[in-house]
Design a protein around this motif. Structure first.
Motif, mmCIF file in Angstrom:
data_model
loop_
_atom_site.group_PDB
_atom_site.id
_atom_site.type_symbol
_atom_site.label_atom_id
_atom_site.label_comp_id
_atom_site.label_asym_id
_atom_site.label_seq_id
_atom_site.Cartn_x
_atom_site.Cartn_y
_atom_site.Cartn_z
ATOM 1 N N THR A 1 0.833 -1.207 0.000
ATOM 2 C CA THR A 1 0.000 0.000 0.000
ATOM 3 C C THR A 1 0.863 1.250 0.000
ATOM 4 O OG1 THR A 1 -1.780 -1.125 1.208
ATOM 5 C CG2 THR A 1 -1.768 1.272 1.248
ATOM 6 N N ASP A 2 0.551 2.189 -0.872
ATOM 7 C CA ASP A 2 1.211 3.486 -0.898
ATOM 8 C C ASP A 2 0.673 4.316 0.269
ATOM 9 O OD1 ASP A 2 2.208 6.010 -1.351
ATOM 10 O OD2 ASP A 2 1.548 6.136 -3.439
ATOM 11 N N PRO A 3 1.521 4.739 1.203
ATOM 12 C CA PRO A 3 1.038 5.490 2.363
ATOM 13 C C PRO A 3 0.267 6.756 1.990
ATOM 14 C CG PRO A 3 3.312 4.800 2.712
ATOM 15 C CD PRO A 3 2.977 4.483 1.274
ATOM 16 N N VAL A 4 0.588 7.355 0.853
ATOM 17 C CA VAL A 4 -0.084 8.593 0.448
ATOM 18 C C VAL A 4 -1.570 8.356 0.190
ATOM 19 C CG1 VAL A 4 -0.147 10.409 -1.316
ATOM 20 C CG2 VAL A 4 2.053 9.534 -0.505
ATOM 21 N N SER A 5 -1.935 7.136 -0.189
ATOM 22 C CA SER A 5 -3.322 6.841 -0.553
ATOM 23 C C SER A 5 -4.200 6.450 0.633
ATOM 24 C CB SER A 5 -3.351 5.706 -1.577
ATOM 25 O OG SER A 5 -2.929 4.477 -0.988
ATOM 26 N N VAL A 6 -3.616 6.328 1.812
ATOM 27 C CA VAL A 6 -4.363 5.852 2.977
ATOM 28 C C VAL A 6 -5.156 7.005 3.595
ATOM 29 C CG1 VAL A 6 -4.165 4.855 5.282
ATOM 30 C CG2 VAL A 6 -2.678 4.056 3.444
ATOM 31 N N THR A 7 -6.415 6.722 3.945
ATOM 32 C CA THR A 7 -7.229 7.710 4.645
ATOM 33 C C THR A 7 -7.424 7.278 6.094
ATOM 34 O OG1 THR A 7 -9.324 6.646 4.031
ATOM 35 C CG2 THR A 7 -8.460 8.332 2.547
ATOM 36 N N ARG A 8 -7.513 8.249 6.964
ATOM 37 C CA ARG A 8 -7.739 8.016 8.391
ATOM 38 C C ARG A 8 -8.806 8.991 8.873
ATOM 39 N NH1 ARG A 8 -3.588 7.597 13.402
ATOM 40 N NH2 ARG A 8 -4.982 8.274 15.064
ATOM 41 N N ASN A 9 -9.861 8.467 9.489
ATOM 42 C CA ASN A 9 -10.936 9.310 10.010
ATOM 43 C C ASN A 9 -11.332 8.829 11.401
ATOM 44 O OD1 ASN A 9 -11.740 8.862 6.792
ATOM 45 N ND2 ASN A 9 -11.783 10.990 7.460
ATOM 46 N N ASP A 10 -11.389 9.760 12.334
ATOM 47 C CA ASP A 10 -11.886 9.408 13.659
ATOM 48 C C ASP A 10 -13.352 9.022 13.551
ATOM 49 O OD1 ASP A 10 -9.459 9.921 14.863
ATOM 50 O OD2 ASP A 10 -9.953 12.008 15.340
ATOM 51 N N VAL A 11 -13.732 7.880 14.113
ATOM 52 C CA VAL A 11 -15.113 7.417 14.067
ATOM 53 C C VAL A 11 -15.899 8.131 15.167
ATOM 54 C CG1 VAL A 11 -16.646 5.427 14.305
ATOM 55 C CG2 VAL A 11 -14.459 5.186 13.120
ATOM 56 N N MET A 12 -16.980 8.796 14.764
ATOM 57 C CA MET A 12 -17.787 9.574 15.695
ATOM 58 C C MET A 12 -19.211 9.036 15.724
ATOM 59 S SD MET A 12 -15.439 11.825 16.522
ATOM 60 C CE MET A 12 -16.363 13.063 17.426
ATOM 61 N N ASP A 13 -19.786 9.024 16.900
ATOM 62 C CA ASP A 13 -21.215 8.761 17.046
ATOM 63 C C ASP A 13 -21.916 10.110 17.068
ATOM 64 O OD1 ASP A 13 -21.062 5.971 17.155
ATOM 65 O OD2 ASP A 13 -20.633 6.001 19.307
ATOM 66 N N ARG A 14 -22.489 10.473 15.939
ATOM 67 C CA ARG A 14 -23.199 11.746 15.845
ATOM 68 C C ARG A 14 -24.700 11.478 15.882
ATOM 69 N NH1 ARG A 14 -24.249 14.707 10.441
ATOM 70 N NH2 ARG A 14 -26.140 13.500 10.843
ATOM 71 N N ALA A 15 -25.405 12.235 16.671
ATOM 72 C CA ALA A 15 -26.856 12.053 16.765
ATOM 73 C C ALA A 15 -27.511 12.329 15.415
ATOM 74 C CB ALA A 15 -27.433 12.989 17.815
ATOM 75 N N LEU A 16 -28.667 11.693 15.186
ATOM 76 C CA LEU A 16 -29.471 12.055 14.035
ATOM 77 C C LEU A 16 -30.096 13.421 14.295
ATOM 78 C CD1 LEU A 16 -29.270 8.903 13.633
ATOM 79 C CD2 LEU A 16 -31.524 9.078 12.532
ATOM 80 N N PRO A 17 -30.124 14.288 13.296
ATOM 81 C CA PRO A 17 -30.807 15.571 13.496
ATOM 82 C C PRO A 17 -32.257 15.351 13.943
ATOM 83 C CG PRO A 17 -29.596 15.563 11.422
ATOM 84 C CD PRO A 17 -29.561 14.160 11.946
ATOM 85 N N ARG A 18 -32.740 16.241 14.789
ATOM 86 C CA ARG A 18 -34.123 16.118 15.268
ATOM 87 C C ARG A 18 -35.111 16.085 14.111
ATOM 88 N NH1 ARG A 18 -32.307 19.740 19.501
ATOM 89 N NH2 ARG A 18 -32.799 21.494 18.122
#
Length: 374
Positions: A250-267
């Motif tokens: 794997t080319d390191p430049v192509s890797v994505t990293r995202n913090d996983v968040m529990d976001r509420a559904l909008p009211r």
């Protein structure tokens, strides 16, 4: 001159909605606005469940996506030591779900959807920041001049400004781990997920010479490093192949990293001639692979409703009524799946307790062909 329907976001959900609207000769005029300087994706791939394939058929591009993608065979879930926790028979799972899963590169999916829409309808470098509306007209606020619209669809993802206008102070909480995704220049593997203590690694084939992979590791938020591949090689040190093999390819430049968040559904998802879809409406953890799939279902459903009624506000109300209940259950199941994976490794053995037939019935309600409304 008729004001266009403005779609905030030209990702999978926004492009799929526009493609669905374009299916009739008298298509609703539309305009997509996206803050990015160019269309495309951050790389990676997406696993399309049968509900998403049904949505793509509704939009008119299902066969093209099938040709661009790679149908998946039987999948296996193992411990990091190789003990099989679950192994699904291909014919049995396809029968329960209504068809096979298909893995496709995100960039290919974006190109297929983009090719369906009318040229000149995408405004790049144009971020939608909010709106105000008066009856059946919407003034869409951007970083530049406001745009007058007949209606506004927020397909602007997890960080949606439209969702945060509908629900100020929309709460969110870090799930405890980031999600990494990448594509390795090596193939020939069967689909597999490997679970260890508070971490997971999955591999999905994209053909003979490429594989899509994903990983989660419990660690603090915001800890991005320069070389994410090296970081993961350390985190998964001692794990067997295919983990080491795909990371090495794997080319390191192509890797994505995202913090996983529990976001509420909008009211609420609607405000008269305004609506949110996809991650803007129902961001979810990645463990069931339904984020992009549910966005495609949203787009196909909303496109049909807009084609069938002259009132966007009525279509939006019908959309929320039809989709909010089912997708709320998927959000909950995705969160539960994430919690089940991110436990001490000794607890993973309980994943074997649910009979295959019961598990497949549950998954069919989430991502089977029958989970698509029509």
């Amino acid at each position: 001159m008729e004001q266009p329907l403005v779609i905030a976001g030209a990702g999978i959900a926004g492009l799929a909605l526009a493609a669905g609207l374009q299916r009739t000769e008298t298509a609703t005029p539309y305009l997509l606005a996206d803050e990015r300087p160019e269309l495309g994706s951050s790389g990676g791939a997406i696993t399309l469940w049968p509900n998403a394939i049904a949505a793509l058929d509704e939009i008119g591009v299902g066969d093209e996506v099938r040709r661009a993608g790679h149908p998946l065979g039987a999948g296996t879930i193992t411990t990091r030591g190789g003990r099989v926790l679950r192994s699904l028979d291909l014919e049995q799972s396809a029968a329960a779900l209504g068809g096979p899963l298909v893995a496709v590169r995100r960039g290919d999916l974006i190109e297929i959807l983009h090719a369906q829409i009318k040229p000149g309808t995408v405004l790049l470098g144009t971020a939608v920041r909010g709106y105000r509306h008066d009856h059946d007209r919407v003034q869409v606020r951007t970083d530049g001049e406001p745009v007058e619209a007949s209606a506004l669809v927020g397909a602007d993802g997890y960080r949606s400004e439209i969702a945060r206008t509908l629900h100020p102070g929309l709460p969110e909480r870090y799930a405890g781990y980031p999600a990494w995704r990448g594509i390795a220049d090596v193939g020939g593997f069967e689909p597999v997920q490997m679970w260890g203590a508070h971490r997971e690694f999955g591999v999905v084939p994209l053909g003979e010479d490429a594989s899509y992979w994903f990983a989660t590791v419990r660690e603090p938020a915001g800890g991005a490093v320069g070389d994410e591949v090296a970081h993961l090689e350390a985190a998964f040190s001692g794990w067997p192949d295919p983990v080491r093999e795909v990371l090495a390819a794997t080319d390191p430049v192509s890797v994505t990293r995202n913090d996983v968040m529990d976001r509420a559904l909008p009211r609420r998802w609607t405000d008269g001639p305004v609506v949110v879809i996809g991650d803007a409406a129902h961001a979810m953890r990645p463990h069931l692979g339904q984020g992009g799939c549910q966005a495609l279902v949203d787009a196909a459903v909303l496109a049909r409703l807009l084609r069938q009624t002259r009132s966007p506000a009525a279509a939006f109300t019908a959309f929320e009524s039809l989709r909010r209940g089912p997708v709320t259950r998927v959000v909950g199941l995705s969160r539960a799946a994430g919690r089940a994976i991110n436990v001490p490794s000794g607890l993973h053995q309980f994943a074997r307790l649910m009979p295959d037939a019961l598990m497949l019935r549950t998954l069919a309600k989430v991502g089977g062909t029958g989970a698509f409304p029509w």
